[in-house]
Motif scaffolding. Sequence first.
Motif, PDB file in Angstrom:
ATOM      1  N   THR A 207     176.051  37.927 188.472  1.00  0.00           N
ATOM      2  CA  THR A 207     176.253  38.851 187.362  1.00  0.00           C
ATOM      3  C   THR A 207     177.015  38.150 186.253  1.00  0.00           C
ATOM      4  O   THR A 207     178.072  37.552 186.496  1.00  0.00           O
ATOM      5  N   THR A 208     176.482  38.200 185.045  1.00  0.00           N
ATOM      6  CA  THR A 208     177.136  37.559 183.909  1.00  0.00           C
ATOM      7  C   THR A 208     177.856  38.598 183.054  1.00  0.00           C
ATOM      8  O   THR A 208     177.399  39.727 182.908  1.00  0.00           O
ATOM      9  N   PHE A 209     178.991  38.174 182.483  1.00  0.00           N
ATOM     10  CA  PHE A 209     179.840  39.073 181.705  1.00  0.00           C
ATOM     11  C   PHE A 209     180.147  38.510 180.317  1.00  0.00           C
ATOM     12  O   PHE A 209     181.177  38.828 179.741  1.00  0.00           O
ATOM     13  N   GLY A 210     179.277  37.681 179.789  1.00  0.00           N
ATOM     14  CA  GLY A 210     179.530  37.098 178.476  1.00  0.00           C
ATOM     15  C   GLY A 210     180.795  36.267 178.500  1.00  0.00           C
ATOM     16  O   GLY A 210     180.934  35.346 179.307  1.00  0.00           O
ATOM     17  N   ALA A 211     181.738  36.610 177.618  1.00  0.00           N
ATOM     18  CA  ALA A 211     183.000  35.884 177.558  1.00  0.00           C
ATOM     19  C   ALA A 211     183.833  36.064 178.819  1.00  0.00           C
ATOM     20  O   ALA A 211     184.827  35.356 179.026  1.00  0.00           O
ATOM     21  N   GLY A 212     183.419  37.005 179.676  1.00  0.00           N
ATOM     22  CA  GLY A 212     184.128  37.236 180.934  1.00  0.00           C
ATOM     23  C   GLY A 212     183.647  36.364 182.071  1.00  0.00           C
ATOM     24  O   GLY A 212     184.118  36.502 183.203  1.00  0.00           O
ATOM     25  N   GLY A 213     182.699  35.461 181.823  1.00  0.00           N
ATOM     26  CA  GLY A 213     182.250  34.551 182.860  1.00  0.00           C
ATOM     27  C   GLY A 213     181.143  35.130 183.717  1.00  0.00           C
ATOM     28  O   GLY A 213     180.315  35.918 183.244  1.00  0.00           O
ATOM     29  N   ALA A 214     181.143  34.784 184.979  1.00  0.00           N
ATOM     30  CA  ALA A 214     180.082  35.217 185.891  1.00  0.00           C
ATOM     31  C   ALA A 214     180.644  35.350 187.300  1.00  0.00           C
ATOM     32  O   ALA A 214     181.629  34.695 187.660  1.00  0.00           O
ATOM     33  N   THR A 215     180.016  36.213 188.089  1.00  0.00           N
ATOM     34  CA  THR A 215     180.385  36.388 189.487  1.00  0.00           C
ATOM     35  C   THR A 215     179.156  36.182 190.356  1.00  0.00           C
ATOM     36  O   THR A 215     178.094  36.745 190.085  1.00  0.00           O
ATOM     37  N   VAL A 216     179.303  35.360 191.376  1.00  0.00           N
ATOM     38  CA  VAL A 216     178.221  35.081 192.320  1.00  0.00           C
ATOM     39  C   VAL A 216     178.542  35.776 193.633  1.00  0.00           C
ATOM     40  O   VAL A 216     179.624  35.592 194.195  1.00  0.00           O
ATOM     41  N   THR A 217     177.603  36.598 194.112  1.00  0.00           N
ATOM     42  CA  THR A 217     177.796  37.332 195.356  1.00  0.00           C
ATOM     43  C   THR A 217     176.632  37.086 196.290  1.00  0.00           C
ATOM     44  O   THR A 217     175.464  37.233 195.900  1.00  0.00           O
ATOM     45  N   ASP A 218     176.942  36.684 197.508  1.00  0.00           N
ATOM     46  CA  ASP A 218     175.931  36.576 198.557  1.00  0.00           C
ATOM     47  C   ASP A 218     176.565  37.037 199.859  1.00  0.00           C
ATOM     48  O   ASP A 218     177.646  37.649 199.850  1.00  0.00           O
ATOM     49  N   GLU A 219     175.906  36.762 200.972  1.00  0.00           N
ATOM     50  CA  GLU A 219     176.396  37.280 202.248  1.00  0.00           C
ATOM     51  C   GLU A 219     177.755  36.715 202.633  1.00  0.00           C
ATOM     52  O   GLU A 219     178.466  37.287 203.464  1.00  0.00           O
ATOM     53  N   SER A 220     178.158  35.584 202.013  1.00  0.00           N
ATOM     54  CA  SER A 220     179.456  34.984 202.333  1.00  0.00           C
ATOM     55  C   SER A 220     180.594  35.556 201.503  1.00  0.00           C
ATOM     56  O   SER A 220     181.760  35.260 201.753  1.00  0.00           O
ATOM     57  N   GLY A 221     180.290  36.373 200.482  1.00  0.00           N
ATOM     58  CA  GLY A 221     181.323  36.967 199.643  1.00  0.00           C
ATOM     59  C   GLY A 221     181.059  36.753 198.168  1.00  0.00           C
ATOM     60  O   GLY A 221     179.929  36.432 197.773  1.00  0.00           O
ATOM     61  N   SER A 222     182.098  36.910 197.352  1.00  0.00           N
ATOM     62  CA  SER A 222     181.965  36.797 195.894  1.00  0.00           C
ATOM     63  C   SER A 222     182.907  35.727 195.350  1.00  0.00           C
ATOM     64  O   SER A 222     184.034  35.572 195.830  1.00  0.00           O
ATOM     65  N   PRO A 256     174.733  28.153 195.248  1.00  0.00           N
ATOM     66  CA  PRO A 256     174.726  29.165 194.189  1.00  0.00           C
ATOM     67  C   PRO A 256     175.951  29.146 193.268  1.00  0.00           C
ATOM     68  O   PRO A 256     175.811  29.367 192.061  1.00  0.00           O
ATOM     69  N   VAL A 257     177.125  28.875 193.804  1.00  0.00           N
ATOM     70  CA  VAL A 257     178.324  28.863 192.957  1.00  0.00           C
ATOM     71  C   VAL A 257     178.270  27.692 191.981  1.00  0.00           C
ATOM     72  O   VAL A 257     178.530  27.851 190.782  1.00  0.00           O
ATOM     73  N   ASP A 258     177.933  26.513 192.481  1.00  0.00           N
ATOM     74  CA  ASP A 258     177.833  25.366 191.583  1.00  0.00           C
ATOM     75  C   ASP A 258     176.666  25.528 190.599  1.00  0.00           C
ATOM     76  O   ASP A 258     176.742  25.070 189.454  1.00  0.00           O
ATOM     77  N   ALA A 259     175.593  26.183 191.030  1.00  0.00           N
ATOM     78  CA  ALA A 259     174.478  26.447 190.118  1.00  0.00           C
ATOM     79  C   ALA A 259     174.916  27.379 188.997  1.00  0.00           C
ATOM     80  O   ALA A 259     174.547  27.198 187.832  1.00  0.00           O
ATOM     81  N   ALA A 260     175.734  28.379 189.343  1.00  0.00           N
ATOM     82  CA  ALA A 260     176.239  29.298 188.315  1.00  0.00           C
ATOM     83  C   ALA A 260     177.192  28.579 187.364  1.00  0.00           C
ATOM     84  O   ALA A 260     177.202  28.863 186.155  1.00  0.00           O
ATOM     85  N   ARG A 261     177.984  27.671 187.888  1.00  0.00           N
ATOM     86  CA  ARG A 261     178.860  26.881 187.006  1.00  0.00           C
ATOM     87  C   ARG A 261     178.019  26.080 186.022  1.00  0.00           C
ATOM     88  O   ARG A 261     178.353  25.981 184.833  1.00  0.00           O
ATOM     89  N   ALA A 262     176.929  25.508 186.512  1.00  0.00           N
ATOM     90  CA  ALA A 262     176.032  24.783 185.608  1.00  0.00           C
ATOM     91  C   ALA A 262     175.440  25.734 184.577  1.00  0.00           C
ATOM     92  O   ALA A 262     175.319  25.392 183.394  1.00  0.00           O
ATOM     93  N   GLY A 263     175.077  26.940 185.010  1.00  0.00           N
ATOM     94  CA  GLY A 263     174.547  27.933 184.085  1.00  0.00           C
ATOM     95  C   GLY A 263     175.523  28.262 182.982  1.00  0.00           C
ATOM     96  O   GLY A 263     175.142  28.393 181.806  1.00  0.00           O
ATOM     97  N   VAL A 264     176.791  28.386 183.333  1.00  0.00           N
ATOM     98  CA  VAL A 264     177.826  28.666 182.332  1.00  0.00           C
ATOM     99  C   VAL A 264     177.916  27.519 181.331  1.00  0.00           C
ATOM    100  O   VAL A 264     178.000  27.735 180.109  1.00  0.00           O
ATOM    101  N   ARG A 265     177.882  26.287 181.823  1.00  0.00           N
ATOM    102  CA  ARG A 265     177.972  25.135 180.911  1.00  0.00           C
ATOM    103  C   ARG A 265     176.776  25.075 179.972  1.00  0.00           C
ATOM    104  O   ARG A 265     176.918  24.814 178.767  1.00  0.00           O
ATOM    105  N   VAL A 266     175.579  25.329 180.497  1.00  0.00           N
ATOM    106  CA  VAL A 266     174.379  25.286 179.653  1.00  0.00           C
ATOM    107  C   VAL A 266     174.405  26.427 178.628  1.00  0.00           C
ATOM    108  O   VAL A 266     174.079  26.231 177.452  1.00  0.00           O
TER     109      VAL A 266
END
Length: 288
Positions: A207-222, A256-266
Amino acid sequence: MLLIVGEAIVAFHRTGREHYTGPWPSGSPAIAAYVAGRLGVPTVFVGAVGRDDHGTVMADGLAAGGVDISHLVVSGKAPTATAYITYRGAAREFDLRVSDSAAIQVAGPDLADLPERAGWLHLSGSALIFGEPLAGTALTALHRARAAGARISIDPNVRPESLDRTAREAVVEALGLAHVVLAGEGELAALRVDASALVADGATVCTTFGAGGATVTDESGSVHIDALPVEVVDTDGAGDAFAAGFIAAALAGADPVDAARAGVRVATEAIRTEGPMSVMPDRGLLAG
């Protein structure tokens, strides 16, 4: 190979009463394809444009990103779709000219065997709301790719108030088939989709929040990821740039967490660049 099926739209932008800038190659699926191509992902875009100057703008924009446009349909019967976007502070007003355009003229045969060849299919919910045959073709591509073993990512990317019942049901159906859901803040709730149920079914929900960043949630947590500081120039397509960054990093082996970090950078690079398909992200952004 990454397969993206959806609308191609040429956009014009203005702030308040200023004159429009453009034409900009745009459309949520096309932006994601362009950015993914720029990041080195072999990407095929299936969409449609008119046999007009705007169609050339669209084709040239995709090709500049290294996207395979050999399956881009060129219609001689309808014009390229356009969108006139007015920014008013954080709000945007849209004058969309899509429903009678070439953008929706994508039919089943245009897919060829691409869904069976794709390793990943990304679908923007916007491809399901503008009409047939595009909506049905996009869903067909999703089902075929899923059956063939491709990874599926879905960006709901819709304004729920603009959805009729059929379109909403199509978006919900697509979400139920996703391995990765890339949703903006509040989108799933507005669609009355339970994010926890998607996670329980094995999906990763980012889930993306614009200037609030992003949260990644899967079966292991958020895990929450902070946004990066940036001087905002143009937010159009930021979510699509995030999606492309996530997919590119995931295809390169990121979790997924590192992929989301890459998404934020891009996405950060996209926000600091004028035009939805003008950013030139470096593959180094995928690794941090």
